[in-house]
Each structure stands twice: as C-alpha cells, then as structure tokens.
Write a protein that holds these residues in place. Sequence first.
Motif, PDB file in Angstrom:
ATOM      1  N   GLY A 192       0.794  -1.220   0.000  1.00 26.87           N
ATOM      2  CA  GLY A 192       0.000   0.000   0.000  1.00 26.87           C
ATOM      3  C   GLY A 192       0.827   1.271   0.000  1.00 26.87           C
ATOM      4  N   MET A 193       0.139   2.399  -0.119  1.00 26.63           N
ATOM      5  CA  MET A 193       0.746   3.719  -0.149  1.00 26.63           C
ATOM      6  C   MET A 193       0.586   4.399   1.210  1.00 26.63           C
ATOM      7  SD  MET A 193       1.798   4.230  -3.343  1.00 26.63           S
ATOM      8  CE  MET A 193       2.161   2.484  -3.627  1.00 26.63           C
ATOM      9  N   PRO A 194       1.516   5.275   1.594  1.00 25.77           N
ATOM     10  CA  PRO A 194       1.311   6.073   2.798  1.00 25.77           C
ATOM     11  C   PRO A 194       0.130   7.022   2.604  1.00 25.77           C
ATOM     12  CG  PRO A 194       3.228   6.830   1.581  1.00 25.77           C
ATOM     13  CD  PRO A 194       2.799   5.556   0.936  1.00 25.77           C
ATOM     14  N   ALA A 195      -0.376   7.586   3.696  1.00 27.38           N
ATOM     15  CA  ALA A 195      -1.616   8.366   3.647  1.00 27.38           C
ATOM     16  C   ALA A 195      -1.529   9.564   2.716  1.00 27.38           C
ATOM     17  CB  ALA A 195      -1.989   8.810   5.059  1.00 27.38           C
ATOM     18  N   HIS A 196      -0.342  10.150   2.574  1.00 30.52           N
ATOM     19  CA  HIS A 196      -0.208  11.361   1.772  1.00 30.52           C
ATOM     20  C   HIS A 196       0.072  11.077   0.293  1.00 30.52           C
ATOM     21  CE1 HIS A 196       3.962  10.316   2.772  1.00 30.52           C
ATOM     22  NE2 HIS A 196       4.314  10.972   1.695  1.00 30.52           N
TER      23      HIS A 196
ATOM     24  N   ALA B 154       3.194  -0.026 -16.036  1.00 28.99           N
ATOM     25  CA  ALA B 154       3.835   0.238 -14.751  1.00 28.99           C
ATOM     26  C   ALA B 154       2.789   0.234 -13.637  1.00 28.99           C
ATOM     27  CB  ALA B 154       4.554   1.579 -14.798  1.00 28.99           C
ATOM     28  N   TYR B 155       3.039  -0.551 -12.608  1.00 33.78           N
ATOM     29  CA  TYR B 155       2.091  -0.634 -11.493  1.00 33.78           C
ATOM     30  C   TYR B 155       2.851  -0.903 -10.202  1.00 33.78           C
ATOM     31  CZ  TYR B 155      -1.565  -2.433  -8.404  1.00 33.78           C
ATOM     32  OH  TYR B 155      -2.404  -2.633  -7.327  1.00 33.78           O
ATOM     33  N   THR B 156       2.487  -0.207  -9.169  1.00 34.00           N
ATOM     34  CA  THR B 156       3.060  -0.470  -7.849  1.00 34.00           C
ATOM     35  C   THR B 156       1.950  -0.514  -6.811  1.00 34.00           C
ATOM     36  OG1 THR B 156       4.647   0.253  -6.164  1.00 34.00           O
ATOM     37  CG2 THR B 156       3.493   1.985  -7.394  1.00 34.00           C
ATOM     38  N   ALA B 157       2.126  -1.367  -5.842  1.00 34.12           N
ATOM     39  CA  ALA B 157       1.188  -1.449  -4.721  1.00 34.12           C
ATOM     40  C   ALA B 157       1.955  -1.548  -3.412  1.00 34.12           C
ATOM     41  CB  ALA B 157       0.273  -2.656  -4.883  1.00 34.12           C
ATOM     42  N   ASN B 158       3.233  -1.134  -3.430  1.00 26.81           N
ATOM     43  CA  ASN B 158       4.097  -1.281  -2.261  1.00 26.81           C
ATOM     44  C   ASN B 158       4.921  -0.025  -2.036  1.00 26.81           C
ATOM     45  OD1 ASN B 158       3.796  -4.163  -3.584  1.00 26.81           O
ATOM     46  ND2 ASN B 158       4.206  -4.511  -1.420  1.00 26.81           N
ATOM     47  N   THR B 159       5.387   0.124  -0.806  1.00 29.20           N
ATOM     48  CA  THR B 159       6.282   1.214  -0.436  1.00 29.20           C
ATOM     49  C   THR B 159       7.460   0.634   0.321  1.00 29.20           C
ATOM     50  OG1 THR B 159       4.379   2.717  -0.212  1.00 29.20           O
ATOM     51  CG2 THR B 159       6.467   3.423   0.769  1.00 29.20           C
ATOM     52  N   THR B 160       8.662   1.053  -0.041  1.00 27.56           N
ATOM     53  CA  THR B 160       9.869   0.580   0.631  1.00 27.56           C
ATOM     54  C   THR B 160      10.457   1.713   1.475  1.00 27.56           C
ATOM     55  OG1 THR B 160      10.374  -1.011  -1.115  1.00 27.56           O
ATOM     56  CG2 THR B 160      12.190  -0.364   0.315  1.00 27.56           C
ATOM     57  N   TYR B 161      10.703   1.413   2.761  1.00 30.73           N
ATOM     58  CA  TYR B 161      11.240   2.386   3.718  1.00 30.73           C
ATOM     59  C   TYR B 161      12.628   1.945   4.183  1.00 30.73           C
ATOM     60  CZ  TYR B 161       6.334   3.897   4.451  1.00 30.73           C
ATOM     61  OH  TYR B 161       5.041   4.350   4.306  1.00 30.73           O
ATOM     62  N   ASP B 162      13.410   2.918   4.675  1.00 35.37           N
ATOM     63  CA  ASP B 162      14.599   2.551   5.430  1.00 35.37           C
ATOM     64  C   ASP B 162      14.227   2.486   6.913  1.00 35.37           C
ATOM     65  OD1 ASP B 162      14.547   5.165   6.437  1.00 35.37           O
ATOM     66  OD2 ASP B 162      16.263   5.852   5.259  1.00 35.37           O
ATOM     67  N   ARG B 163      15.183   2.202   7.767  1.00 32.73           N
ATOM     68  CA  ARG B 163      14.890   2.011   9.195  1.00 32.73           C
ATOM     69  C   ARG B 163      14.599   3.323   9.920  1.00 32.73           C
ATOM     70  NH1 ARG B 163      15.681  -2.818  11.596  1.00 32.73           N
ATOM     71  NH2 ARG B 163      16.144  -1.823  13.599  1.00 32.73           N
ATOM     72  N   GLN B 164      14.824   4.434   9.256  1.00 31.32           N
ATOM     73  CA  GLN B 164      14.488   5.727   9.842  1.00 31.32           C
ATOM     74  C   GLN B 164      13.090   6.192   9.425  1.00 31.32           C
ATOM     75  OE1 GLN B 164      17.794   5.185   8.450  1.00 31.32           O
ATOM     76  NE2 GLN B 164      18.109   4.582  10.594  1.00 31.32           N
TER      77      GLN B 164
ATOM     78  N   LYS C 102      12.144   6.721   6.267  1.00 33.19           N
ATOM     79  CA  LYS C 102      12.189   7.468   5.008  1.00 33.19           C
ATOM     80  C   LYS C 102      11.696   6.589   3.868  1.00 33.19           C
ATOM     81  CE  LYS C 102      15.415   9.583   1.726  1.00 33.19           C
ATOM     82  NZ  LYS C 102      16.847   9.846   1.430  1.00 33.19           N
ATOM     83  N   ILE C 103      10.835   7.150   3.022  1.00 29.64           N
ATOM     84  CA  ILE C 103      10.402   6.409   1.830  1.00 29.64           C
ATOM     85  C   ILE C 103      11.542   6.391   0.827  1.00 29.64           C
ATOM     86  CG2 ILE C 103       8.793   6.365  -0.106  1.00 29.64           C
ATOM     87  CD1 ILE C 103       6.722   7.703   1.687  1.00 29.64           C
ATOM     88  N   LEU C 104      11.974   5.198   0.449  1.00 26.58           N
ATOM     89  CA  LEU C 104      13.065   5.061  -0.508  1.00 26.58           C
ATOM     90  C   LEU C 104      12.552   5.046  -1.944  1.00 26.58           C
ATOM     91  CD1 LEU C 104      15.218   2.366   1.343  1.00 26.58           C
ATOM     92  CD2 LEU C 104      15.555   4.856   1.308  1.00 26.58           C
ATOM     93  N   TYR C 105      11.477   4.262  -2.188  1.00 23.95           N
ATOM     94  CA  TYR C 105      10.909   4.133  -3.527  1.00 23.95           C
ATOM     95  C   TYR C 105       9.666   3.255  -3.437  1.00 23.95           C
ATOM     96  CZ  TYR C 105      13.748  -0.074  -2.979  1.00 23.95           C
ATOM     97  OH  TYR C 105      14.317  -1.219  -2.484  1.00 23.95           O
ATOM     98  N   HIS C 106       8.990   3.116  -4.559  1.00 26.41           N
ATOM     99  CA  HIS C 106       7.834   2.227  -4.663  1.00 26.41           C
ATOM    100  C   HIS C 106       8.190   1.115  -5.650  1.00 26.41           C
ATOM    101  CE1 HIS C 106       5.267   4.951  -2.385  1.00 26.41           C
ATOM    102  NE2 HIS C 106       5.822   5.929  -3.075  1.00 26.41           N
ATOM    103  N   PRO C 107       8.469  -0.102  -5.157  1.00 33.33           N
ATOM    104  CA  PRO C 107       8.875  -1.187  -6.061  1.00 33.33           C
ATOM    105  C   PRO C 107       7.751  -1.596  -6.996  1.00 33.33           C
ATOM    106  CG  PRO C 107       8.507  -2.024  -3.844  1.00 33.33           C
ATOM    107  CD  PRO C 107       8.417  -0.534  -3.754  1.00 33.33           C
ATOM    108  N   PHE C 108       8.127  -1.999  -8.180  1.00 35.95           N
ATOM    109  CA  PHE C 108       7.181  -2.527  -9.156  1.00 35.95           C
ATOM    110  C   PHE C 108       6.463  -3.731  -8.555  1.00 35.95           C
ATOM    111  CE2 PHE C 108       6.658  -5.558 -12.837  1.00 35.95           C
ATOM    112  CZ  PHE C 108       5.601  -4.898 -13.435  1.00 35.95           C
TER     113      PHE C 108
END
Length: 309
Positions: free
Chosen positions: A74-78, A89-99, A101-107
């Motif tokens: 899923g996507m963050p609220a904003h 192109a389609y994404t349904a995920n969000t990748t974060y670091d341990r802090q 921070k949104i890094l990217y949205h993987p395919f």
Amino acid sequence: MNTMLRTIVISVLFSFHLVAIAQEQKLYLFITADSLKQGVKDQDGHFVIPADHPTVGYWSDGELIAESILDFYGMPAHQAFDFDSLQAAYTANTTYDRQGKILYHPFFFDNGADYIREGARRFVDVNTKKMGLVHPYGKILIPARYDFVEPLESGYVRVYNGVKRKVEAGGEHWSIVPDPLKKYETFVLNKDGEKVVGKVADAADTPVELWRDSLHYPSYYTVTNKKEQKLLARIQQDPHVQKIFMGEGAPYCILERPTSGFPYYVIGQVKQFTPDYILVDQEGQLYHFDYYKPKMPLKAYLALNKGLE
C-alpha cells in the motif's frame, strides 16, 4: 556432534548474528486495534512508519524487525497511485529505510514487491507512472523514464516506451503490447543506464545473450583486475558457497565493489531470482547477505539454516 553441543554452538552463532540488530535502534511492528492497519514503532513507542498500511505481510504485532529495508503493502496516507488498467507500470508497495524514510515504490511483481536481482530491482514513479531501476537501498540506477522495464539480466535491462498492458484470458496473467496511440520504442540499457547495441553474431567480445533477445552483448561484469579474478576463483571453489547457491550453474560475478560506506564486495549469480549473496570484507572473510537483513558469517548461516556438517 552431540545434541547438547550442537544446540550451544547454534545459540552462540545466532547471538553473534543479533549483535548488529542490538547496536541499532530497535523497531517493532504495530497493528491497530481494529487489525486493519499496521506501521512501525521504535523502542520508545514513537511511530517511525505511520500505521497507514493494510495488515498484509509476514510480521506479527509487536515483532522485532531486523530488516535493513522494509517493504509494506500500500501507499502512505499522503500518497496515492492512480492506476489505469492499460498501463504497464504498477506499484502497490512502499519501501522504507529504518528511519522511516520512503526510498521508492517497487514494481508490483508476482503478487508482491519486485524481487532484488543482481543487486537491483524495478521501481515506479507514482507521479509519472514510469519505471526505472533502483539499488535496494534507494540509489537510482536508471531513472523512471520508461513505460516498462524487464528484470535485470547479466547487467542489462530491456526498456520500452509506447506500450500498454494486455490482460490474458482469465485475468491472472498479462503482457505488454505496442500502444497504437503512442510511439513505440525499445532498446537495451546496462546497469549504469547507458544504451547498448547488441550484435547479430556471437563473438568473443560479446558473450552475453539476453532472454527474449537473439543479439549478443559485452560481458557487463567482466573482471580484469588479477586480485578480483583470484577472489572470484576462490568463491567459485569454496564448498560453503556452493551450498548456498545449490549448484545452479550460473557464473559468479562481482555485483558491487567496496565503498567507504559499505566496505564489502557483493558477489552473486546472474540470471537468477536468488535472494542469496556473498559479502567479502577486507580481510577476505565471507558472509551471507540478502539486502534485507544484517550480514551473517557464512559458516554461521549454514549452521543455522542448512545444518552443521
């Protein structure tokens, strides 16, 4: 080795593996009271990742999270991703670091976030709806400028513009086809984003034949440094490494070289969706690695996961 001694050895090895986790800020999965959303809190109870994401995944409420990067459905609220059923192109995920921070949205691939392959994965720009290639930790390797990007293979990707999604009968599978309303183009880029033209005939300097491609390309992972050649030969012959890769037959390649922030060689195999990589430090010690969790001494990893010989 008797059972008691084996248990002690495994416990010590596992404790060694957890040192890296203990040295960092502890993170825990948090699931809302209605069990519909999840996020991440730190050891003090502060949100690191807001509870914006549906409760889909392999973590449980309150579980200690050891991962270096975190893939959430899923996507963050904003943010939102306005998906058109015809776009590739389609994404349904969000990748974060341990802090957090949104890094990217993987395919979105194979019912989840795109696999890490040869130390990279595909991602989607949620604003432009274009695809590119990214390092697992967030460095953009190929900017998101394309309608579709095939998986990385032997250091190369084939990219497409002017294509759309065609859903096959039954609705489960799909493919890409030229969009008659757009200009169609396709070409090959190397991992550095440079356009490369293949050759029709095989030759000594073009040993790579790509999937779905009858053309041949130079070896992207060629090693001319004698020290690195010896390192690869050692890896190829190491019996512990062979247990990790299970004799798949694909060649071992240096995927990443040491940097000031990451002083290891990353060695893996091409043309494989394997999660397994080998790290080599400056002293020549070998570690198992998968980009998600802290490195672990190779022998310790085998003891925990493959059984002690």
